[in-house]
Motif scaffolding. Structure first.
Motif, PDB file in Angstrom:
ATOM      1  N   ARG A 199       0.826  -1.206   0.000  1.00  0.00           N
ATOM      2  CA  ARG A 199       0.000   0.000   0.000  1.00  0.00           C
ATOM      3  C   ARG A 199       0.863   1.259   0.000  1.00  0.00           C
ATOM      4  O   ARG A 199       0.502   2.264  -0.619  1.00  0.00           O
ATOM      5  CB  ARG A 199      -0.922  -0.001   1.221  1.00  0.00           C
ATOM      6  N   ALA A 200       1.993   1.203   0.692  1.00  0.00           N
ATOM      7  CA  ALA A 200       2.915   2.338   0.665  1.00  0.00           C
ATOM      8  C   ALA A 200       3.453   2.551  -0.749  1.00  0.00           C
ATOM      9  O   ALA A 200       3.575   3.693  -1.215  1.00  0.00           O
ATOM     10  CB  ALA A 200       4.065   2.102   1.644  1.00  0.00           C
ATOM     11  N   ALA A 201       3.749   1.452  -1.449  1.00  0.00           N
ATOM     12  CA  ALA A 201       4.204   1.559  -2.845  1.00  0.00           C
ATOM     13  C   ALA A 201       3.128   2.190  -3.707  1.00  0.00           C
ATOM     14  O   ALA A 201       3.416   3.046  -4.565  1.00  0.00           O
ATOM     15  CB  ALA A 201       4.568   0.177  -3.376  1.00  0.00           C
ATOM     16  N   ALA A 202       1.868   1.774  -3.493  1.00  0.00           N
ATOM     17  CA  ALA A 202       0.758   2.329  -4.271  1.00  0.00           C
ATOM     18  C   ALA A 202       0.561   3.809  -3.959  1.00  0.00           C
ATOM     19  O   ALA A 202       0.240   4.607  -4.851  1.00  0.00           O
ATOM     20  CB  ALA A 202      -0.524   1.552  -3.978  1.00  0.00           C
ATOM     21  N   ARG A 203       0.756   4.186  -2.701  1.00  0.00           N
ATOM     22  CA  ARG A 203       0.578   5.587  -2.321  1.00  0.00           C
ATOM     23  C   ARG A 203       1.641   6.468  -2.970  1.00  0.00           C
ATOM     24  O   ARG A 203       1.375   7.601  -3.374  1.00  0.00           O
ATOM     25  CB  ARG A 203       0.634   5.715  -0.797  1.00  0.00           C
ATOM     26  N   ILE A 204       2.855   5.955  -3.087  1.00  0.00           N
ATOM     27  CA  ILE A 204       3.943   6.737  -3.661  1.00  0.00           C
ATOM     28  C   ILE A 204       3.824   6.836  -5.176  1.00  0.00           C
ATOM     29  O   ILE A 204       3.958   7.916  -5.765  1.00  0.00           O
ATOM     30  CB  ILE A 204       5.302   6.123  -3.283  1.00  0.00           C
ATOM     31  N   ALA A 205       3.600   5.721  -5.863  1.00  0.00           N
ATOM     32  CA  ALA A 205       3.720   5.681  -7.327  1.00  0.00           C
ATOM     33  C   ALA A 205       2.438   5.313  -8.054  1.00  0.00           C
ATOM     34  O   ALA A 205       2.474   5.139  -9.268  1.00  0.00           O
ATOM     35  CB  ALA A 205       4.814   4.699  -7.718  1.00  0.00           C
ATOM     36  N   SER A 207      -1.526   2.970  -7.632  1.00  0.00           N
ATOM     37  CA  SER A 207      -1.922   1.568  -7.520  1.00  0.00           C
ATOM     38  C   SER A 207      -1.515   0.791  -8.767  1.00  0.00           C
ATOM     39  O   SER A 207      -1.057  -0.365  -8.687  1.00  0.00           O
ATOM     40  CB  SER A 207      -3.436   1.462  -7.308  1.00  0.00           C
ATOM     41  N   GLU A 208      -1.692   1.392  -9.931  1.00  0.00           N
ATOM     42  CA  GLU A 208      -1.356   0.718 -11.183  1.00  0.00           C
ATOM     43  C   GLU A 208       0.120   0.347 -11.236  1.00  0.00           C
ATOM     44  O   GLU A 208       0.485  -0.765 -11.630  1.00  0.00           O
ATOM     45  CB  GLU A 208      -1.720   1.617 -12.362  1.00  0.00           C
ATOM     46  N   THR A 209       0.979   1.276 -10.823  1.00  0.00           N
ATOM     47  CA  THR A 209       2.413   1.008 -10.847  1.00  0.00           C
ATOM     48  C   THR A 209       2.800  -0.056  -9.821  1.00  0.00           C
ATOM     49  O   THR A 209       3.674  -0.894 -10.082  1.00  0.00           O
ATOM     50  CB  THR A 209       3.198   2.302 -10.567  1.00  0.00           C
ATOM     51  N   ALA A 210       2.154  -0.037  -8.663  1.00  0.00           N
ATOM     52  CA  ALA A 210       2.426  -1.068  -7.652  1.00  0.00           C
ATOM     53  C   ALA A 210       2.063  -2.454  -8.166  1.00  0.00           C
ATOM     54  O   ALA A 210       2.763  -3.429  -7.903  1.00  0.00           O
ATOM     55  CB  ALA A 210       1.667  -0.757  -6.368  1.00  0.00           C
ATOM     56  N   VAL A 211       0.965  -2.545  -8.916  1.00  0.00           N
ATOM     57  CA  VAL A 211       0.578  -3.823  -9.518  1.00  0.00           C
ATOM     58  C   VAL A 211       1.606  -4.246 -10.558  1.00  0.00           C
ATOM     59  O   VAL A 211       1.982  -5.429 -10.641  1.00  0.00           O
ATOM     60  CB  VAL A 211      -0.824  -3.721 -10.145  1.00  0.00           C
ATOM     61  N   GLU A 212       2.085  -3.317 -11.357  1.00  0.00           N
ATOM     62  CA  GLU A 212       3.117  -3.633 -12.352  1.00  0.00           C
ATOM     63  C   GLU A 212       4.379  -4.166 -11.671  1.00  0.00           C
ATOM     64  O   GLU A 212       5.009  -5.115 -12.172  1.00  0.00           O
ATOM     65  CB  GLU A 212       3.456  -2.375 -13.161  1.00  0.00           C
ATOM     66  N   PRO A 285       3.860 -13.184   1.775  1.00  0.00           N
ATOM     67  CA  PRO A 285       2.586 -13.781   1.381  1.00  0.00           C
ATOM     68  C   PRO A 285       2.598 -14.087  -0.117  1.00  0.00           C
ATOM     69  O   PRO A 285       3.454 -13.585  -0.854  1.00  0.00           O
ATOM     70  CB  PRO A 285       1.564 -12.674   1.712  1.00  0.00           C
ATOM     71  N   PRO A 286       1.651 -14.903  -0.594  1.00  0.00           N
ATOM     72  CA  PRO A 286       1.587 -15.203  -2.028  1.00  0.00           C
ATOM     73  C   PRO A 286       1.489 -13.931  -2.866  1.00  0.00           C
ATOM     74  O   PRO A 286       0.748 -13.007  -2.534  1.00  0.00           O
ATOM     75  CB  PRO A 286       0.324 -16.058  -2.143  1.00  0.00           C
ATOM     76  N   THR A 287       2.240 -13.913  -3.961  1.00  0.00           N
ATOM     77  CA  THR A 287       2.281 -12.714  -4.806  1.00  0.00           C
ATOM     78  C   THR A 287       0.907 -12.389  -5.380  1.00  0.00           C
ATOM     79  O   THR A 287       0.532 -11.214  -5.467  1.00  0.00           O
ATOM     80  CB  THR A 287       3.297 -12.912  -5.953  1.00  0.00           C
ATOM     81  N   HIS A 288       0.140 -13.419  -5.776  1.00  0.00           N
ATOM     82  CA  HIS A 288      -1.167 -13.138  -6.364  1.00  0.00           C
ATOM     83  C   HIS A 288      -2.105 -12.511  -5.338  1.00  0.00           C
ATOM     84  O   HIS A 288      -2.948 -11.670  -5.685  1.00  0.00           O
ATOM     85  CB  HIS A 288      -1.780 -14.421  -6.938  1.00  0.00           C
ATOM     86  N   GLU A 296      -7.575  -4.416  -6.064  1.00  0.00           N
ATOM     87  CA  GLU A 296      -8.987  -4.315  -5.694  1.00  0.00           C
ATOM     88  C   GLU A 296      -9.255  -3.232  -4.655  1.00  0.00           C
ATOM     89  O   GLU A 296     -10.412  -2.970  -4.320  1.00  0.00           O
ATOM     90  CB  GLU A 296      -9.481  -5.667  -5.166  1.00  0.00           C
ATOM     91  N   GLY A 297      -8.203  -2.613  -4.152  1.00  0.00           N
ATOM     92  CA  GLY A 297      -8.390  -1.515  -3.220  1.00  0.00           C
ATOM     93  C   GLY A 297      -8.762  -0.232  -3.945  1.00  0.00           C
ATOM     94  O   GLY A 297      -8.883  -0.186  -5.173  1.00  0.00           O
TER      95      GLY A 297
END
Length: 335
Positions: A199-205, A207-212, A285-288, A296-297
């Motif tokens: 979530r910290a990664a998504a906040r910085i860059a 959500s789409e980039t965190a998923v990538e 935890p599992p990557t998926h 989904e957040g």
């Protein structure tokens, strides 16, 4: 176990100091002191075989790390270690527990600038969210227990006396293994904090980039294979590649190789990940499941961007380390 080690040292000193009326007591005390020294708590240290960058070596990189750290609610790091693998992590080293970021080029060099920001957000998020395994006391206890298990391990092909020693050491060996398993299990829940780091990664860059970024973790095995292939080609001379200058352009070739992976392959890897429970290692935890949690957040826009000037400045600061690590890959990975 740290308390037991301390008790061994105290008992050893007392036997040496107060036991001079006999010969046996000082000898036993000396053995206990030596044992306590061997089993003393150990703190992680900086590697001596990989480039270690301090603030003076890479001011723009550390400024970016500080900016990302402030955005996720923590402070920056004291050093950055540049390695060859497809990984990244944070840890604490030394008695003063100084913060260190491990930034391996096998992962960094296949990322786009936004993905690199996401990676920094994720790793620094571990400091912001708290990770017991990186804490001073718990981390030291885990290392001490592992050392006790190693020291108490039975001889594989024992003589008669070694069989007796194996039998005598069985109770403390079982106790050490049990405590290690218990502490490992109790702290395993901290692996759930990976979701907070994502979530910290998504906040910085975003959500789409965190998923990538999480998708790219699915191809880290391919990165290792490609680096080994480069090393073998250089050392065998296959394809006309010279070992002397094979390091030149290594990271660009690696990025191009990963960039050529089609989307359908990522989709296949995502399905396999869900079926087999792929994870970066046993502490994650599992990557998926991590990917699903981010995707989904609530979608988050990028809080930070990395401009071309900053990227170029950081690339200049990393140039010497990139060359040294590339040469290390060509020299060592074939083995």
């Amino acid at each position: 176990m740290n308390g037991i080690t301390f008790a061994l040292a105290v008992a050893g000193v007392l036997l040496v100091v107060l036991g001079w009326s006999t010969v046996v007591q000082p000898l036993v005390g000396a053995v206990l002191i030596v044992l306590a020294v061997v089993l003393r708590p150990r703190f992680a240290s900086l590697p001596d075989n990989e480039p270690v960058l301090q603030r003076a070596d890479a001011p723009r990189l550390f400024a970016l790390i500080d900016e990302v750290a402030a955005a996720v609610g923590t402070t920056g790091v004291h050093a950055v270690v540049i390695g060859p693998d497809a990984n990244a992590s944070v840890t604490l080293v030394g008695i003063r527990q100084r913060r260190v970021l491990y930034l391996d080029l096998g992962l960094r060099e296949i990322l786009s600038p936004p993905q690199r920001l996401a990676l920094l957000g994720h790793e620094l998020g571990h400091y912001a969210n708290g990770d017991l395994r990186r804490a001073k006391n718990v981390g030291s206890a885990l290392r001490s227990l592992a050392l006790w298990c190693y020291m108490l391990a039975p001889e594989p092909s024992p003589t008669f006396l070694e069989r007796f020693a194996n039998l005598l050491l069985a109770p403390p060996r079982w106790a050490a293994r049990g405590l290690l398993a218990l502490l490992d299990g109790l702290t395993m829940r901290t692996s759930q904090r990976e979701y907070l780091a994502d979530r910290a990664a998504a906040r910085i860059a975003s959500s789409e980039t965190a998923v990538e970024l999480l998708d790219l973790l699915l191809v880290t095995d391919a990165v290792d294979i490609e680096l080994r292939r480069e090393s073998v080609l250089a050392q065998t001379g296959i394809g006309g590649r010279s070992r002397r200058d094979a390091w030149d352009g290594l990271w660009e070739r690696l990025a191009a190789h990963v960039g050529s992976v089609p989307e359908r392959e990522y989709e296949r890897l995502r399905r396999v990940s869900a079926l087999r429970g792929h994870s970066v290692d046993s502490t994650h935890p599992p990557t998926h499941a991590r990917r699903q949690c981010v995707s989904e957040g609530e979608p988050r826009p990028a809080l930070m961007t990395l401009d071309d000037d900053t990227s170029a400045a950081i690339a200049t600061e990393l140039a010497a380390a990139r060359k040294r690590v590339a040469q290390q890959v060509i020299r060592d990975f074939a083995g």
